[in-house]
Design a protein around this motif. Structure first.
Motif, short mmCIF file in Angstrom:
data_model
loop_
_atom_site.label_atom_id
_atom_site.label_comp_id
_atom_site.label_asym_id
_atom_site.label_seq_id
_atom_site.Cartn_x
_atom_site.Cartn_y
_atom_site.Cartn_z
N TYR A 178 40.49 36.75 43.13
CA TYR A 178 40.73 38.10 42.62
C TYR A 178 42.09 38.15 41.90
O TYR A 178 42.21 38.68 40.80
N ARG A 179 43.12 37.57 42.56
CA ARG A 179 44.48 37.62 42.02
C ARG A 179 44.54 36.92 40.65
O ARG A 179 45.07 37.46 39.68
N ARG A 180 43.98 35.72 40.60
CA ARG A 180 43.99 34.95 39.36
C ARG A 180 43.21 35.63 38.24
O ARG A 180 43.62 35.62 37.09
N THR A 181 42.06 36.17 38.61
CA THR A 181 41.21 36.82 37.60
C THR A 181 41.90 38.06 37.05
O THR A 181 41.91 38.28 35.83
N ALA A 182 42.53 38.85 37.94
CA ALA A 182 43.27 40.05 37.50
C ALA A 182 44.41 39.65 36.57
O ALA A 182 44.68 40.32 35.57
N GLU A 183 45.06 38.53 36.88
CA GLU A 183 46.22 38.08 36.12
C GLU A 183 45.83 37.48 34.75
O GLU A 183 46.42 37.79 33.74
N ARG A 184 44.80 36.60 34.77
CA ARG A 184 44.49 35.81 33.57
C ARG A 184 43.31 36.33 32.77
O ARG A 184 43.26 36.13 31.55
N ARG A 185 42.32 36.89 33.45
CA ARG A 185 41.09 37.33 32.77
C ARG A 185 40.65 38.70 33.26
O ARG A 185 39.55 38.86 33.78
N PRO A 186 41.53 39.73 33.11
CA PRO A 186 41.15 41.06 33.60
C PRO A 186 39.84 41.56 32.98
O PRO A 186 39.14 42.38 33.60
N ASP A 187 39.48 41.07 31.81
CA ASP A 187 38.21 41.47 31.17
C ASP A 187 37.01 41.15 32.07
O ASP A 187 36.01 41.87 32.05
N LEU A 188 37.10 40.04 32.85
CA LEU A 188 35.97 39.65 33.70
C LEU A 188 35.74 40.68 34.82
O LEU A 188 34.62 40.80 35.31
N LEU A 189 36.78 41.38 35.22
CA LEU A 189 36.64 42.32 36.35
C LEU A 189 35.86 43.57 35.96
O LEU A 189 35.35 44.28 36.84
N GLU A 190 35.72 43.83 34.65
CA GLU A 190 34.92 44.99 34.21
C GLU A 190 33.45 44.83 34.61
O GLU A 190 32.76 45.82 34.82
N GLN A 191 32.98 43.58 34.71
CA GLN A 191 31.57 43.30 35.06
C GLN A 191 31.39 43.11 36.56
O GLN A 191 30.27 42.95 37.03
N PHE A 192 32.49 43.07 37.31
CA PHE A 192 32.41 42.68 38.72
C PHE A 192 31.81 43.80 39.57
O PHE A 192 32.20 44.96 39.44
N ASP A 193 30.84 43.44 40.44
CA ASP A 193 30.19 44.40 41.32
C ASP A 193 31.02 44.55 42.60
O ASP A 193 30.98 43.68 43.47
N ALA A 194 31.78 45.65 42.69
CA ALA A 194 32.67 45.87 43.82
C ALA A 194 32.06 46.82 44.85
O ALA A 194 32.73 47.25 45.78
N ALA A 195 30.76 47.11 44.70
CA ALA A 195 30.12 48.14 45.53
C ALA A 195 30.09 47.74 47.01
O ALA A 195 30.34 48.59 47.87
N LYS A 196 29.80 46.48 47.32
CA LYS A 196 29.56 46.09 48.72
C LYS A 196 30.70 45.25 49.29
O LYS A 196 30.49 44.46 50.21
N LEU A 197 31.92 45.41 48.76
CA LEU A 197 33.04 44.59 49.23
C LEU A 197 33.47 45.01 50.64
O LEU A 197 33.56 46.22 50.92
N PRO A 198 33.79 44.04 51.51
CA PRO A 198 34.37 44.38 52.81
C PRO A 198 35.75 45.01 52.64
O PRO A 198 36.39 44.86 51.60
N ARG A 199 36.22 45.71 53.70
CA ARG A 199 37.47 46.46 53.62
C ARG A 199 38.65 45.59 53.16
O ARG A 199 39.45 46.01 52.33
N ALA A 200 38.74 44.36 53.70
CA ALA A 200 39.87 43.47 53.37
C ALA A 200 39.91 43.17 51.87
O ALA A 200 40.99 43.03 51.27
N ASP A 201 38.72 43.06 51.24
CA ASP A 201 38.65 42.76 49.81
C ASP A 201 39.03 43.99 48.99
O ASP A 201 39.67 43.88 47.94
N ARG A 202 38.64 45.17 49.47
CA ARG A 202 39.04 46.42 48.80
C ARG A 202 40.55 46.56 48.83
O ARG A 202 41.17 46.93 47.82
N THR A 203 41.15 46.23 49.97
CA THR A 203 42.60 46.28 50.11
C THR A 203 43.26 45.28 49.15
O THR A 203 44.27 45.60 48.51
N ALA A 204 42.65 44.09 49.04
CA ALA A 204 43.20 43.07 48.13
C ALA A 204 43.22 43.61 46.70
O ALA A 204 44.22 43.45 45.98
#
Ligand code: JA5
Length: 269
Positions: free
Chosen positions: A219-245
């Protein structure tokens, strides 16, 4: 799978004989033939180019040698076989991605047409649509001198997906882009090198913690280097720790989509 490549620089495709793809050939998973476009010319000088109609810089590849070459390649198949896919590398093509590689790995026959100069007379692609499924393909938004280097990349990306080519199928699922995220960083021995330590969690033996750390590093690397990829990412079913991340990286989750917070810092930290 059978692959044919047509080029005025057939020697440029020699690396395809090596390593992974060479092994796929030896094992009979991939049949590869490289053809010299000049063998399909009829004039003494083996001419493949001419000046562009309408004027402008450079030269354009003539249609006749291309039609001869592609007709010869297309004719060499069983009568009941499907149309082969003709891939034409071009910066004006559709983007070639890992999804494209998977799609093309399911084809029986691929033909690659390597342009040079300013490209191939457009009528070749129109005519070829009667014999092939024509796919102009770009690796990215930059210019190369011809299609050969792009073909090397595409054949390697496709060839390694053929069943039996990569030894460990887990390395196919776990790698970059299969889940739309960049890969986590990797480390090997020694655990301390030039005063740099391997992250302690990787030496902990706690496999749950390791998996979570690796996912958060993705997540950290993608946000830093390829934030465009996160637009397609399905964050609907993420566990709490991942939402916090993601919250720590400056992202909110709205309707299952990641949204960069307006007041988040510029360094994604
Ligand atoms: C140039 C005649 O995706 C990057 C690419 C650049 C480029 C490609 S693909 N093909 C050609 C070409 O130039 O055929």
């Amino acid at each position: 799978m059978r692959v044919d490549v047509v080029s005025i620089f057939p020697e440029y495709l020699a690396p395809l004989e090596l390593s992974l793809i060479g092994k796929a050939r030896q094992d009979g998973l991939l049949e590869l033939s490289v053809h010299d476009l000049r063998d399909f010319t009829t004039d003494r000088h083996r001419t493949v180019d001419d000046t562009p109609y309408g004027g402008g810089a450079g030269m354009v590849m003539k249609p006749e040698p291309w039609a001869q070459a592609l007709a010869a390649v297309a004719a060499d198949r069983p009568g009941d076989a499907a149309k082969p896919v003709l891939i034409v590398p071009s910066p004006a093509g559709e983007r070639f991605t890992q999804a494209t590689a998977h799609e093309l790995a399911g084809e029986e026959r691929l033909v690659f047409a390597c342009g040079r100069y300013e490209g191939i007379d457009e009528r070749v692609m129109e005519w070829a649509a009667g014999h092939f499924t024509v796919r102009p393909m770009s690796l990215g938004d930059y210019v190369l001198n011809g299609g050969e280097v792009a073909v090397l990349a595409m054949v390697e990306a496709i060839g390694r997906l053929l069943p039996g080519v990569v030894g460990n199928p887990e390395s196919l699922v776990e790698e970059s882009h299969s889940d739309g995220l960049l890969e986590y960083p990797v480390y090997t021995k020694p655990s301390s090198w030039r005063d740099r330590e391997v992250p302690a969690v990787l030496l902990s033996g706690n496999h749950g913690k390791i998996a979570q750390w690796r996912r958060h590093e993705q997540y950290r690397r993608t946000a830093e280097r390829r934030p465009d990829l996160l637009e397609q990412f399905d964050a609907a079913k993420l566990p709490r720790a991942d939402r916090t991340a993601f919250a720590d990286l400056g992202y909110d989750i709205v309707d299952g989509h990641l949204m960069r917070r307006a007041d988040a810092g510029g360094d994604s930290a």
